[in-house]
Design a protein around this motif. Structure first.
Motif, short mmCIF file in Angstrom:
data_model
loop_
_atom_site.label_atom_id
_atom_site.label_comp_id
_atom_site.label_asym_id
_atom_site.label_seq_id
_atom_site.Cartn_x
_atom_site.Cartn_y
_atom_site.Cartn_z
N PHE A 15 -9.32 8.34 -3.62
CA PHE A 15 -8.01 8.09 -3.40
C PHE A 15 -7.45 8.26 -2.21
CE2 PHE A 15 -3.43 9.48 -3.86
CZ PHE A 15 -2.90 8.49 -4.41
N ALA A 16 -7.66 9.28 -1.44
CA ALA A 16 -7.38 9.54 0.19
C ALA A 16 -7.75 7.85 0.78
CB ALA A 16 -8.09 10.75 0.85
N LEU A 17 -9.11 7.46 0.72
CA LEU A 17 -9.51 6.42 1.23
C LEU A 17 -8.86 5.29 0.92
CD1 LEU A 17 -13.30 6.96 1.15
CD2 LEU A 17 -12.01 7.08 3.00
N PHE A 18 -8.34 5.07 -0.38
CA PHE A 18 -7.37 4.20 -0.77
C PHE A 18 -6.23 4.16 -0.03
CE2 PHE A 18 -3.92 3.07 -3.78
CZ PHE A 18 -4.00 1.58 -3.89
N LEU A 19 -5.42 5.31 0.11
CA LEU A 19 -4.22 5.31 0.74
C LEU A 19 -4.48 4.89 2.33
CD1 LEU A 19 -2.76 8.69 -0.43
CD2 LEU A 19 -1.79 6.50 -1.22
N ILE A 20 -5.52 5.08 3.18
CA ILE A 20 -5.68 4.92 4.43
C ILE A 20 -5.87 3.22 4.41
CG2 ILE A 20 -7.46 4.91 6.04
CD1 ILE A 20 -8.02 7.84 5.33
N PHE A 21 -6.69 2.71 3.53
CA PHE A 21 -6.95 1.42 3.41
C PHE A 21 -5.46 0.72 3.02
CE2 PHE A 21 -7.31 -2.46 0.75
CZ PHE A 21 -8.30 -3.36 1.49
N GLY A 24 -3.25 1.79 6.24
CA GLY A 24 -3.48 2.15 7.49
C GLY A 24 -3.26 0.90 8.50
N PRO A 25 -3.34 -0.35 7.81
CA PRO A 25 -2.62 -1.62 8.55
C PRO A 25 -1.20 -1.30 9.39
CG PRO A 25 -4.18 -2.51 6.91
CD PRO A 25 -3.82 -0.90 6.78
N THR A 26 -0.32 -0.86 8.23
CA THR A 26 1.12 -0.82 8.48
C THR A 26 1.16 0.30 9.75
OG1 THR A 26 1.74 -1.34 6.29
CG2 THR A 26 3.08 -0.24 7.58
N THR A 243 7.17 -3.56 12.25
CA THR A 243 7.75 -2.31 12.17
C THR A 243 9.05 -2.25 11.49
OG1 THR A 243 6.33 -1.51 14.16
CG2 THR A 243 8.01 -0.02 13.02
N LEU A 244 10.19 -3.25 11.98
CA LEU A 244 11.47 -2.94 11.71
C LEU A 244 11.75 -3.72 10.35
CD1 LEU A 244 13.48 -4.29 14.95
CD2 LEU A 244 13.48 -2.18 13.83
N THR A 245 10.96 -4.93 10.00
CA THR A 245 10.93 -5.47 8.71
C THR A 245 10.25 -4.23 7.70
OG1 THR A 245 8.67 -6.42 8.72
CG2 THR A 245 10.72 -7.76 9.39
N THR A 246 9.37 -3.43 7.96
CA THR A 246 8.87 -2.50 7.00
C THR A 246 9.66 -1.46 6.83
OG1 THR A 246 6.55 -3.05 7.84
CG2 THR A 246 6.81 -0.89 6.49
N ALA A 247 10.37 -1.11 7.83
CA ALA A 247 11.52 0.02 7.83
C ALA A 247 12.69 -0.57 7.06
CB ALA A 247 12.16 0.28 9.03
N PHE A 248 12.87 -1.96 7.10
CA PHE A 248 14.12 -2.37 6.24
C PHE A 248 13.57 -2.28 4.93
CE2 PHE A 248 15.86 -6.05 4.10
CZ PHE A 248 17.19 -5.76 4.20
N SER A 249 12.43 -2.74 4.43
CA SER A 249 11.85 -2.70 3.07
C SER A 249 12.10 -1.11 2.42
CB SER A 249 10.79 -2.99 2.92
OG SER A 249 10.28 -4.36 3.49
N PHE A 250 11.81 -0.22 3.46
CA PHE A 250 11.88 1.16 2.76
C PHE A 250 13.46 1.47 2.59
CE2 PHE A 250 7.38 1.89 4.36
CZ PHE A 250 7.03 2.33 3.27
#
Length: 279
Positions: A15-21, A24-26, A243-250
């Motif tokens: 599960f930890a590897l899945f979260l990193i995968f 990780g790119p983000t 980064t900004l678009t990801t932050a906007f999604s959150f």
């Protein structure tokens, strides 16, 4: 406490590897967006700064970042409202079997298994051959509904499948009209599900690429703009935009979760006041 079996640690590691995968790119893009003014698109980083975030708010040599953002935001709101309204109406309609309901159900969900690029191509061809304007607010809007409506309808089907109709019967016994029953009884009960459908509709539209590729016309949405930037932008400004678009999604997700929490709190307060009134 009994010791945990070895399988627990194996599953936890997986599960930890899945979260990193998954993230990780983000996280990597977020880190690289803080490159110094002389930084590039790769490691090692050349200093730390907010230079590339400031660069986003200056006149860009290529692209229309903020125009594409406004278009994606407006399109997401249009798709969200339409998805919620049609999903609720469809859910109410499918509460009773009618002639052709099974065929119609499978037609609704078929669009989920058709490749998105083929849907985009088909919708774009229909509009162009019919003499209609291929535009993000018309053909793009229709193409995205083929993606969001099936999800919204499936959620509403599940909600109404377990909906207790005794609440509606009680409202009608007290003299409520069909519209009053829906407005004051049904909609408040299914409100959390409606918020979920709205979030689905907005987020699926906001980041949709394939179904918008051939239906947006001459104006890009944000995903199309970012894709275009990957071919001609060679600075970390594209990472800053990501980064900004990801932050906007959150932020959008946080707003919807806040609405769910406030709705639940209001319902509990009403239930408590009603209980005190009976005492």
């Amino acid at each position: 406490m009994e010791p945990r079996p070895r399988s627990f640690y194996l599953l936890a590691a997986f599960f930890a590897l899945f979260l990193i995968f998954l993230y990780g790119p983000t996280i990597t893009i977020a880190i690289l967006s803080f490159q110094g003014p002389q930084g590039g698109l790769t490691f090692p980083m050349r200093g730390w700064s907010l230079h590339w975030f400031r660069d986003l708010f200056e006149q860009q040599a290529v692209g229309d970042i903020w125009g594409s953002f406004r278009r994606s935001f407006a399109l997401g709101l249009m798709v969200m409202v339409t998805t919620v309204v049609v999903s609720v109406m469809g859910g109410l309609a499918f509460r009773k079997r009618f002639a052709g309901s099974t065929v119609l159900f499978y037609l609704i969900i078929t669009s989920l298994v058709i490749p998105s690029i083929l849907v985009s191509l088909g919708v774009g061809l229909i509009f162009s051959q019919s003499g209609l304007n291929v535009h993000w607010s018309t053909s793009g809007f229709g193409a995205q509904l083929t993606w969001t409506l099936p999800f919204g309808l499936l959620i509403m089907f599940a909600v109404f499948n377990r909906f207790d109709r005794s609440y509606e019967e009680a409202a009608r016994d007290l003299g409520a009209s069909p519209w009053q029953t829906i407005r004051h009884v049904v909609l408040p009960i299914i409100a959390p599900s409606l918020i979920g459908v709205a979030l689905f509709g907005f987020t699926l539209s906001y980041d949709e690429f394939a179904r918008t590729l051939l239906t947006a016309g001459g104006y890009n949405t944000l995903p199309l703009e970012i894709f275009g930037m990957t071919t001609n932008v060679t600075t970390p400004v594209i990472f800053a935009l990501g980064t900004l678009t990801t932050a906007f999604s959150f932020v959008v997700i946080g707003v919807f979760l806040l609405i769910v929490w406030l709705t639940g709190r209001q319902r509990r307060r009403r239930g408590s006041d009603a209980g005190q009134g009976l005492v």
